[in-house]
Design a protein around this motif. Structure first.
Motif, PDB file in Angstrom:
ATOM      1  N   VAL A 142       3.291  11.781  -5.296  1.00 58.18           N
ATOM      2  CA  VAL A 142       4.157  12.514  -6.232  1.00 58.18           C
ATOM      3  C   VAL A 142       3.309  13.095  -7.362  1.00 58.18           C
ATOM      4  CG1 VAL A 142       5.967  12.253  -7.975  1.00 58.18           C
ATOM      5  CG2 VAL A 142       6.290  11.281  -5.703  1.00 58.18           C
ATOM      6  N   ALA A 143       2.425  12.269  -7.927  1.00 58.98           N
ATOM      7  CA  ALA A 143       1.548  12.750  -9.000  1.00 58.98           C
ATOM      8  C   ALA A 143       0.674  13.891  -8.490  1.00 58.98           C
ATOM      9  CB  ALA A 143       0.694  11.597  -9.532  1.00 58.98           C
ATOM     10  N   TYR A 144       0.147  13.753  -7.288  1.00 58.59           N
ATOM     11  CA  TYR A 144      -0.714  14.765  -6.677  1.00 58.59           C
ATOM     12  C   TYR A 144       0.014  16.106  -6.629  1.00 58.59           C
ATOM     13  CZ  TYR A 144      -4.303  16.424  -3.382  1.00 58.59           C
ATOM     14  OH  TYR A 144      -5.331  17.090  -2.777  1.00 58.59           O
ATOM     15  N   PHE A 171      -8.163   6.578  -3.230  1.00 55.21           N
ATOM     16  CA  PHE A 171      -9.166   6.807  -4.273  1.00 55.21           C
ATOM     17  C   PHE A 171      -9.477   8.297  -4.410  1.00 55.21           C
ATOM     18  CE2 PHE A 171     -10.314   2.229  -4.099  1.00 55.21           C
ATOM     19  CZ  PHE A 171     -10.323   1.986  -5.481  1.00 55.21           C
ATOM     20  N   VAL A 172      -9.600   8.990  -3.281  1.00 48.91           N
ATOM     21  CA  VAL A 172      -9.861  10.429  -3.339  1.00 48.91           C
ATOM     22  C   VAL A 172      -8.652  11.149  -3.932  1.00 48.91           C
ATOM     23  CG1 VAL A 172     -10.377  12.505  -1.979  1.00 48.91           C
ATOM     24  CG2 VAL A 172     -11.539  10.344  -1.461  1.00 48.91           C
ATOM     25  N   MET A 173      -7.442  10.725  -3.568  1.00 52.91           N
ATOM     26  CA  MET A 173      -6.241  11.310  -4.180  1.00 52.91           C
ATOM     27  C   MET A 173      -6.281  11.139  -5.691  1.00 52.91           C
ATOM     28  SD  MET A 173      -3.295  10.057  -1.488  1.00 52.91           S
ATOM     29  CE  MET A 173      -1.922  10.521  -2.527  1.00 52.91           C
ATOM     30  N   SER A 174      -6.651   9.932  -6.138  1.00 50.67           N
ATOM     31  CA  SER A 174      -6.732   9.664  -7.574  1.00 50.67           C
ATOM     32  C   SER A 174      -7.747  10.591  -8.239  1.00 50.67           C
ATOM     33  CB  SER A 174      -7.132   8.202  -7.817  1.00 50.67           C
ATOM     34  OG  SER A 174      -6.154   7.338  -7.312  1.00 50.67           O
ATOM     35  N   ALA A 175      -8.893  10.775  -7.611  1.00 47.06           N
ATOM     36  CA  ALA A 175      -9.912  11.668  -8.165  1.00 47.06           C
ATOM     37  C   ALA A 175      -9.396  13.109  -8.226  1.00 47.06           C
ATOM     38  CB  ALA A 175     -11.186  11.585  -7.324  1.00 47.06           C
ATOM     39  N   GLY A 177      -7.476   3.973   4.618  1.00 43.70           N
ATOM     40  CA  GLY A 177      -6.301   4.279   3.800  1.00 43.70           C
ATOM     41  C   GLY A 177      -6.581   4.148   2.312  1.00 43.70           C
ATOM     42  N   ILE A 178      -7.272   3.091   1.939  1.00 43.82           N
ATOM     43  CA  ILE A 178      -7.606   2.882   0.531  1.00 43.82           C
ATOM     44  C   ILE A 178      -8.520   3.996   0.028  1.00 43.82           C
ATOM     45  CG2 ILE A 178      -8.880   1.361  -1.050  1.00 43.82           C
ATOM     46  CD1 ILE A 178      -6.083   0.333  -0.355  1.00 43.82           C
ATOM     47  N   MET A 179      -9.483   4.391   0.846  1.00 40.19           N
ATOM     48  CA  MET A 179     -10.389   5.478   0.455  1.00 40.19           C
ATOM     49  C   MET A 179      -9.608   6.769   0.203  1.00 40.19           C
ATOM     50  SD  MET A 179     -13.661   4.626   2.916  1.00 40.19           S
ATOM     51  CE  MET A 179     -14.234   6.293   2.861  1.00 40.19           C
ATOM     52  N   ASN A 187       0.782  -1.234   0.000  1.00 37.36           N
ATOM     53  CA  ASN A 187       0.000   0.000   0.000  1.00 37.36           C
ATOM     54  C   ASN A 187       0.812   1.283   0.000  1.00 37.36           C
ATOM     55  OD1 ASN A 187      -3.067  -0.679   0.407  1.00 37.36           O
ATOM     56  ND2 ASN A 187      -1.894  -2.196   1.535  1.00 37.36           N
ATOM     57  N   ILE A 188       1.866   1.341   0.772  1.00 36.47           N
ATOM     58  CA  ILE A 188       2.614   2.595   0.901  1.00 36.47           C
ATOM     59  C   ILE A 188       3.277   3.024  -0.409  1.00 36.47           C
ATOM     60  CG2 ILE A 188       4.563   3.709   2.073  1.00 36.47           C
ATOM     61  CD1 ILE A 188       3.604   2.313   4.661  1.00 36.47           C
ATOM     62  N   PRO A 189       3.884   2.119  -1.188  1.00 38.28           N
ATOM     63  CA  PRO A 189       4.451   2.581  -2.464  1.00 38.28           C
ATOM     64  C   PRO A 189       3.399   3.180  -3.411  1.00 38.28           C
ATOM     65  CG  PRO A 189       5.387   0.473  -1.874  1.00 38.28           C
ATOM     66  CD  PRO A 189       4.259   0.734  -0.914  1.00 38.28           C
ATOM     67  N   ILE A 190       2.194   2.627  -3.409  1.00 36.43           N
ATOM     68  CA  ILE A 190       1.129   3.193  -4.243  1.00 36.43           C
ATOM     69  C   ILE A 190       0.791   4.595  -3.756  1.00 36.43           C
ATOM     70  CG2 ILE A 190      -1.283   2.947  -4.974  1.00 36.43           C
ATOM     71  CD1 ILE A 190      -0.818  -0.138  -4.620  1.00 36.43           C
TER      72      ILE A 190
END
Length: 140
Positions: free
Chosen positions: A79-81, A129-133, A124-126, A70-73
């Motif tokens: 970084v993308a954010y 997902f919000v970061m991705s959005a 954490g997963i949520m 999880n942490i590497p993702i």
């Protein structure tokens, strides 16, 4: 208000410290009980290799494995954010809640606390997902 890069750096350091603490927890139990599965470690301690790891070490290894999934993702998304200029207002919340969730996940794993471990994992997963959005919104 601090920048997204600031909160990313804070979260990264806190996650490193958490993972280091998980390793130290394993070492504490191995050294404290002088129980080593790895032959060269057992030999250094003047012991025969153990047939299996101590239960505390096994649980910490499972928590560590989940961190490695999880942490590497999170770090990549972070970084993308930062690079795409996603909302700095959301950054502190997302990065710190993710980090707190990983701390709680590990503590719950070590203490065998369900459903709290799963709840911490889902939080954490949520966040990811919000970061991705937020990243997609910044790209549009």
């Amino acid at each position: 208000m601090e920048s997204a890069a600031y909160w990313y750096a804070v979260a990264t350091v806190l996650l490193f410290l958490k993972m280091f603490a998980t390793s130290a927890y394993q070492g504490y139990h191995r050294i404290g009980k002088m129980t080593f599965k790895t032959p060269e470690d057992a030999k250094l301690a003047g012991r025969a290799p153990a047939d299996e790891e101590l239960p505390q070490v096994q649980r910490a290894a499972k928590a560590w494995a989940n961190d490695v999934e999880n942490i590497p993702i999170f770090l990549g998304l972070g970084v993308a954010y930062v690079l795409v200029g996603a909302s700095s207002g959301w950054a502190a919340w997302l990065f710190l809640i993710f980090t707190a969730a990983r701390y709680l996940h590990t503590l719950c794993y070590l203490a065998a606390l369900q459903p709290w471990r799963t709840i911490a994992y889902v939080i954490g997963i949520m966040c990811m997902f919000v970061m991705s959005a937020q990243i997609v919104v910044a790209l549009l």
